[in-house]
Design an enzyme around this catalytic site. Structure first.
Site, PDB file in Angstrom:
ATOM      1  N   CYS A 380       0.903  -1.297  -0.118  1.00 33.24           N
ATOM      2  CA  CYS A 380       0.133  -0.013   0.045  1.00 33.24           C
ATOM      3  C   CYS A 380       1.045   1.268  -0.020  1.00 33.24           C
ATOM      4  O   CYS A 380       1.501   1.570  -1.024  1.00 33.24           O
ATOM      5  CB  CYS A 380      -0.999  -0.029   1.108  1.00 33.24           C
ATOM      6  N   HIS A 514      -3.627  -5.256   0.383  1.00 35.76           N
ATOM      7  CA  HIS A 514      -3.025  -5.709   1.743  1.00 35.76           C
ATOM      8  C   HIS A 514      -3.021  -7.131   1.733  1.00 35.76           C
ATOM      9  O   HIS A 514      -4.122  -7.782   2.345  1.00 35.76           O
ATOM     10  CB  HIS A 514      -3.847  -5.024   2.890  1.00 35.76           C
ATOM     11  N   GLU A 516      -1.543  -9.193   3.420  1.00 43.69           N
ATOM     12  CA  GLU A 516      -1.598 -10.041   4.993  1.00 43.69           C
ATOM     13  C   GLU A 516      -2.716 -10.281   5.492  1.00 43.69           C
ATOM     14  O   GLU A 516      -3.054 -11.278   6.158  1.00 43.69           O
ATOM     15  CB  GLU A 516      -0.745  -8.931   5.874  1.00 43.69           C
TER      16      GLU A 516
END
Length: 542
Positions: A380, A514, A516
């Site tokens: 990001c 993102h 994750e």
């Protein structure tokens, strides 16, 4: 019909109700039950979206674009079930909905009150959409006695009476501190916490007691006696080496058996913890280790990067290595040469963030990784800073910057004012509201065939979760690609850059989304698995 488990906390916050809820959900799931987890947050914010990470830690984003509590990340990682906007609610959202109804005249002129209107709204949220589940676990944020939590405690008290007999169980998580000067474990904080809960009308069925050392049987009997809980239902909750050891530890203490007994369930399916024991073995006996530097803005509060930390752990699991994290505040590199800090690490990760503070430090970290051929992962904001670095130092655009920091002569990163979401056009203004106005949730991206990132995913079409307000300016694409920064992924219409990479580098990838948020211990995200693998190769060179 679904059965309901209400998890409350006492004594102090941050005892781990979210992890306890997630671990119990995993245990029930390991018996073959269908499980849903939900979080009820008493604060007045509509959602955590505008809250500082220092206040609330990570803001976890779901596929459907909800900005939620970080505990929903634990729920997803432990059960594999994707959360959605109906799995987290706050007092702010409850009141927002009630006031909107009152303004429309839905209450027909009646007085709007906490009881029954607020409590009814909470109950409706808890009960909604659970037909496909065997167990619904509801975690109540905060601690018993908090004034803002009273409507939630009252709502779950009422549900205990309104649900069929045997369909509600209450679990209370408390702390048993050790007083070093006295050399004793103290049960009194738990006793007072349970007394407070009982004064509201809730009798816990199970106590989970956090403690940093073994609880003697005599103290368990004392808690049983004074808290009116069966002795076998006093469950020690000890510290463990890894959060992924928690389900195993709780099972050894009998948590899942006590929950089933509290519901009167006999002949439950056999428990299969094989995948959890496998994860535990891998974490306990790695074949090596690597060091990843995280160059962030909120490094004093690790919960601000909770999903990121866990995704790196998952990347380590995929490669059977331990991942050590070096936390570095990005502002340091605005004053100091990054070389002494980064020359011995095996990978550099620049995560998301907002605002100008520390941005130049992140740009310096990206430049170091590019020049010294150290694996770089920009997520990001980290991708945007890598693009600005490449624009300045590869493409010769000296004034390259982001309009997030003010007017820019060369707006390589700019405010996103319009984009497509499904069949809808989303529009934003620079002076508009902040809450809920970013590009949020899952969006598709198209990856170039033959690019490194396409090979990592094994696909040319992906879907990932976003949370950002600024985008890399596609009009700079040609100049940047001529300088060596490939735009390897874009939105399907080709207007929004989603990924960048450098071909003549061991591993240099930036992503606007993102990843994750979708990583799991049993399904490590491919980007994190690949990044850690590249760090292993780097460790052989350092």
């Amino acid at each position: 019909m679904a059965r309901y488990i209400f998890i409350t906390g006492g004594v102090v916050s941050s005892l781990g109700k979210g992890l306890a809820s997630a671990a119990l959900g995993a245990l029930l799931q390991a018996r073959g039950y269908r499980v849903r987890l939900r979080k009820l947050d008493p604060y007045l914010n509509v959602d955590p979206g505008t809250m500082s990470p220092y206040q609330h830690g990570e803001c976890f984003v779901t596929d459907d674009g909800a900005e939620t509590d970080l505990d929903l990340g634990h729920y997803e990682r432990f059960t594999g079930r994707p959360a959605n906007k109906m799995d987290n609610i706050t007092t702010g959202r409850i009141y927002q909905d009630i006031i909107a109804k009152e303004r429309r005249g839905d209450y027909l002129g009646g007085t709007v009150q906490v009881i029954p209107h607020v409590t009814d709204a909470i109950k409706a949220f808890v009960l909604d959409g659970n037909d496909d589940y065997d167990f619904v676990l509801c975690e109540i944020g905060g601690t018993v006695g908090d004034i803002e939590g009273l409507p939630f405690f009252e709502a779950i008290r009422q549900l205990g009476n309104e649900l069929p007999r045997g369909h509600a169980v209450y679990i209370h998580l408390t702390l048993m501190p050790f007083i070093a000067t006295a050399g004793e474990l103290k049960t009194k904080p738990t006793q007072h916490s349970v007394k407070e809960l009982r004064s509201i009308g809730i009798q816990p069925d199970i106590l989970m007691v956090r403690c940093d050392r073994k609880i003697p049987d005599s103290e368990r009997r004392k808690l049983s006696l004074f808290c009116n809980v069966r002795e076998g239902a006093v469950i020690p909750a000890y510290d463990v080496k890894s959060i992924y050891d928690v389900p195993i530890a709780y099972h050894k203490e009998g948590l899942d058996d006590e929950v089933l007994a509290a519901f009167g369930i006999t002949g439950a399916p056999a428990l299969d913890l094989s995948r959890w024991t496998g994860i535990s073995e891998t974490l306990a006996n790695p074949e090596g280790e690597v060091t990843i530097a995280i160059i962030g803005k909120y490094t004093v509060l690790k919960d601000a990067y909770k999903s990121l930390i866990e995704a790196l752990v998952h990347g380590g699991i995929a490669n059977n290595v331990r991942v050590n994290i070096e936390w570095i505040e990005s502002e340091i590199f605005e004053k100091e040469d990054p070389t002494p800090w980064l020359e011995s690490v095996h990978g550099i990760l620049v995560p998301g963030g907002f605002g100008e503070r520390g941005a130049e430090g992140k740009i310096a970290a990206a430049r170091f990784a590019r020049l010294h051929k150290v694996p770089y992962f920009g997520i990001c904001f980290g991708m945007q800073m890598a693009v600005i670095e490449a624009a300045r130092n590869l493409a010769g655009i000296a004034d390259a910057n982001s309009t997030e920091f003010g007017e820019a002569a060369e707006p390589v990163v700019g405010l996103m004012t319009e984009w497509s979401k499904g069949n809808q056009i989303e529009v934003r203004r620079a002076d508009g509201e902040l809450g809920g106005t970013m590009r949020l949730g899952a969006y598709p991206a198209r990856l170039q065939k033959g690019s490194r990132i396409s090979d990592i995913y094994g696909s040319e079409m992906i879907s990932e979760r976003h949370r950002h307000r600024y985008e890399v300016n596609i009009s700079y694409r040609e100049r940047l690609e001529q300088a060596g920064l490939r735009f390897a992924g874009t939105s399907p219409d080709g207007l929004l850059p989603e990924t960048v990479e450098i071909d003549d580098h061991p591993w240099f990838i930036g992503v606007q989304y993102h990843p994750e948020l979708k990583s799991r211990p049993f399904e490590p995200h491919p980007l994190f698995a690949s990044f850690v693998a590249a760090a292993i190769e780097q460790s052989r060179l350092v």
